[in-house]
Design a protein around this motif. Structure first.
Motif: not given
Length: 773
Positions: A156, A193, A204, A206, A209-211, A214, A217, A242
């Motif tokens: 992440e 994403y 990726t 972005r 991306l925060d685990r 979310q 994916y 992630l």
């Protein structure tokens, strides 16, 4: 040199092989040239090829085989795996046809064999020749992913362009044909994403991306032919997870925590647990707890549980309700391993207030000083009290304390402790028995009802005995002293030393001397606490004395000085010329018995003698009682066994007892023989009968029983010699009549009827032999 010789063939071998290969190639070439010159016929045809999936009606013309043979009877034949199945040849013209639509993805080329024979005899006109039919590719296949679902993972908060995973799609068309097998990829779901390149690598797009928001994916990737071609496409699903990084700080679940704990909680025990929440995965939870406000760092500590991430509060020292009843302090929770590059807003630490309420419990007494040490001089007759121990009730009740002794070493009544804690010695202590004495003193609270509390505390009391010089030194020698009868003056016989039960200082020494100088021996001190016994004049006479008893005086340097006289027994032996002992008398072995052993032996002997005497006396006493019991029983039987006694003392109507009285009065009474029982004199006639008369009689009988030492006292008195003052017949007891030698004829009793038959038979001159008593 040997290595060079071995390496030479290695360099020579490739050169020889190359040269040999050139020769073989030249021979082969010349052979081919010769054969071409010799051949006059050959196969002639164009290159065979056909497109796959032709839409025109079958058969499809593939090509033409032809030989240089000029023969009107020639016939073409195909042989091979697919001959006459898929491929057929026109036997006259040599045209080859395909009778099935071909698929290059199934088989890209076919190998066949061409033959030309004579129709008349089927003889070969030309040697068989192999040829290949190639299938040309058309772009008729869409790319296909090697699997329907792909999985990938990326940490992440990774930066843009971080590789996630790679997907692969395969096109079955001919890759040598431009554009037929070229595959392009495209993300058709989740392209906000992630993205994908032409090689199938997913990246990726972005960096946020925060685990925790979310964790997975699911994207869809499409594969299609290269640009400019209108081939079909296929899709696949890619699940991207992630992975966690330590980017979150722990947060307390509650703004405050309240705990209750008894004051007797053990040091290092658990008081309570504070809980935090860390949204990172367990492997990234490294919470550290610390104090923020409150001066209790020396009282408590907070240790993180590595499995639950909880903070365990433990006391570092004993708690005391009477001193501090409540503790209040602030603690913080943080994680020093958080990656600050991905730090989120919200603060790097969490603070919570902790309140610990101490509960009062009944604690055992507390000694003020541990351990207790006392010193006393040994054998001091005046010293009886050494000191005291003291403990107090730590609770608010402040109860009284009672002391008692629990254990002692050495075991015995050497050290005592009173109820008030005073340490006493009942008798002087002997350091030689034990240099130190230890006891365990227990302290218990006295409850309101006078009982002792079940809770108690202990203190160790050590008593050291100071040595005084009360033991004289004793002689020690390692071997039996022996001397040759022809020993020369100055000959060392034995080296002696001494031992002392008292303490000997490092500077201490013993002094040795002889009790008498009238001997053939001398003593020489070595000034190392030893001395030598030497021959003084020489030449001993074994005929006069084979053993010499030499008294040696040993003194110590104590205060006061003590000395002892020890007898050294020296044997005079025969020796040879070299001075070696050849013959010595055997000494009588002296068996020593200690004073304690002698006392124990005498005590056992005395105990055995007393037990034997008691047994003998008991047997004799039982024998006397048995004999006495038989006599008493016989007498009692004579006294109480009557078949008929008449109507009693007051019965004067049923029997005329006057006749008996007259007979007794007229008869001559013989001299009375003393009865085994003492005689009771009848009271005078003028004494008033009644209770007083009986009382006097009983008192007289009691006096006789008390003064008679030969008989045991009886609890019951049976009086037969006296029947009371109101008896007209006076006494009818047989105690007197039976024991006297009366000459009265009692035959007249037979005339009185059957009631007096028993008396007549007892006192008659001719008793009936048939009567059985």
């Amino acid at each position: 040199m040997k290595n060079l010789i071995l390496l030479f063939p290695l360099f020579l071998a490739p050169a020889l092989a190359y040269k040999e290969g050139q020769k073989i190639k030249e021979n082969f070439t010349s052979l081919n040239n010769t054969s071409h010159k010799r051949l006059k016929r050959d196969w002639i045809w164009n290159q065979m090829h056909i497109k796959e999936e032709i839409d025109t009606p079958l058969p499809h013309h593939v090509g033409k085989i032809m030989s240089s043979v000029r023969n009107s009877n020639a016939k073409y034949i195909l042989e091979g795996e697919y001959a006459n199945i898929i491929f057929q040849v026109e036997e006259d013209s040599g045209d080859v046809y395909a009778f099935e639509r071909l698929d290059r993805e199934k088989k890209a080329e076919y190998e066949l064999t061409a033959l030309i024979i004579d129709k008349r005899n089927n003889q070969s006109l030309e040697a068989p020749s192999k040829f290949i039919i190639k299938v040309y590719d058309i772009n008729d296949n869409a790319p296909v992913f090697v699997q329907k679902v792909f999985n990938g993972s990326v940490p992440e908060m990774s930066p843009v362009g971080t590789s996630v995973t790679k997907v692969t799609a395969v096109d079955a068309d001919d890759p040598t044909v431009t554009g037929h097998a070229t595959v392009t990829y495209q993300v058709i779901k989740g392209d906000e994403y992630f993205t994908i390149d032409d090689s199938g690598v997913i990246f990726t797009t972005r960096a946020d991306l925060d685990r925790e928001n979310q964790s997975t994916y699911e994207i869809i990737v499409k594969a299609k032919d290269g640009p400019g071609f209108s081939g079909d496409s296929s899709t696949a699903t890619v699940i991207i997870t992630l992975s966690d990084i330590n980017d979150n700080f722990p947060v307390f679940k509650h703004p405050s925590f309240h705990f209750k704990v008894p004051e007797n909680v053990s040091v290092g025990g658990e008081v309570g647990r504070v809980k935090v929440e860390d949204i990172d995965e367990p492997q990234h939870r490294n919470t550290k707890y610390s104090f923020v406000r409150g001066n209790y760092r020396d009282t408590f500590e907070i240790v993180a549980n590595p499995f639950t991430n909880e903070g365990i509060i433990r006391p570092k020292k004993p708690l005391d309700f009477e001193k501090v009843a409540e503790y209040r302090f602030d603690i913080e929770a943080t994680d020093p391993t958080v990656d600050l590059r991905y730090f989120k807003s919200g603060g790097s630490r969490s603070i919570s207030t902790v309140t610990i309420e101490v509960i009062d419990v009944d604690e055992p007494p507390v000694f003020t000083k541990l351990p207790y040490k006392f010193k006393v001089r040994e054998n001091d007759p005046e010293k009886r009290t050494l000191g005291s121990v003291w403990a107090h009730d730590p609770d608010a009740a402040k109860r009284k304390i009672r002391y008692s002794r629990r254990r002692a070493s050495p075991n015995g009544d050497y050290i005592r402790v009173s109820d008030t804690g005073i340490i006493q010695i009942p008798k002087p202590l002997d350091r030689e028995f034990s240099a130190s004495y230890n006891i365990t003193v227990a302290a218990q609270e006295v409850l309101e009802d006078g009982r002792l509390s079940d809770r108690e505390s202990h203190a160790q009391v050590h008593v050291t005995v100071i040595d005084v010089n009360d033991n004289a030194p004793e002689l020690v020698y390692l071997e039996e002293p022996r001397v040759c009868e022809n020993a020369v003056p100055g000959k060392v016989i034995v080296r002696i030393s001494a031992t002392d039960k008292d303490e000997v200082s490092p500077a201490g020494f013993f002094r040795y001397s002889l009790a008498t100088q009238d001997s053939n021996f001398s003593l020489i001190e070595n000034y190392d606490n030893t001395a030598n016994i030497t021959v003084k004049y020489g030449q001993f006479n074994r005929e006069l004395a084979k053993l010499h008893y030499l008294p040696v005086i040993i003194s110590d340097n104590g205060d006061p000085d003590l000395s002892s006289t020890n007898t050294l027994v020296i044997s005079v032996c025969k020796c040879n010329e070299k001075g070696n002992f050849t013959f010595c008398e055997e000494r009588a072995t002296q068996v020593g018995v200690s004073v304690q052993a002698l006392v124990a032996i005498f005590a056992c002997i005395i105990t055995i003698i007393i037990i034997v005497l008691l047994i003998l006396l008991r047997k004799r006493h039982k024998k006397d009682l048995s004999g006495l019991g038989r006599n008493v029983a016989e007498i009692h039987e004579q006294l109480v066994t009557y078949d008929e006694e008449g109507g009693g003392e007051m019965d004067t109507t049923s029997y005329d007892v006057s006749v008996l009285n007259s007979v007794r009065k007229n008869g001559i009474k013989p001299e009375a023989v003393p009865s085994p029982y003492a005689q009771i004199q009848k009271p005078p006639e003028n004494v008033t009968s009644g209770a007083g008369e009986m009382e006097i009689m009983i008192e007289v009988k009691k006096d006789e029983a008390d003064n008679d030492r030969d008989l045991l006292p009886y609890d019951t008195l049976h009086i037969y010699g006296y029947e009371g003052a109101e008896s007209i017949a006076e006494s009818l007891s047989s105690l007197e009549s039976g024991s006297s030698d009366s000459d009265i004829d009692y035959d007249f009793l037979n005339d009185w009827g059957p009631r007096f038959k028993m008396l007549a038979e007892l006192y008659g001159s001719e008793p009936n032999e048939d009567f059985v008593y």
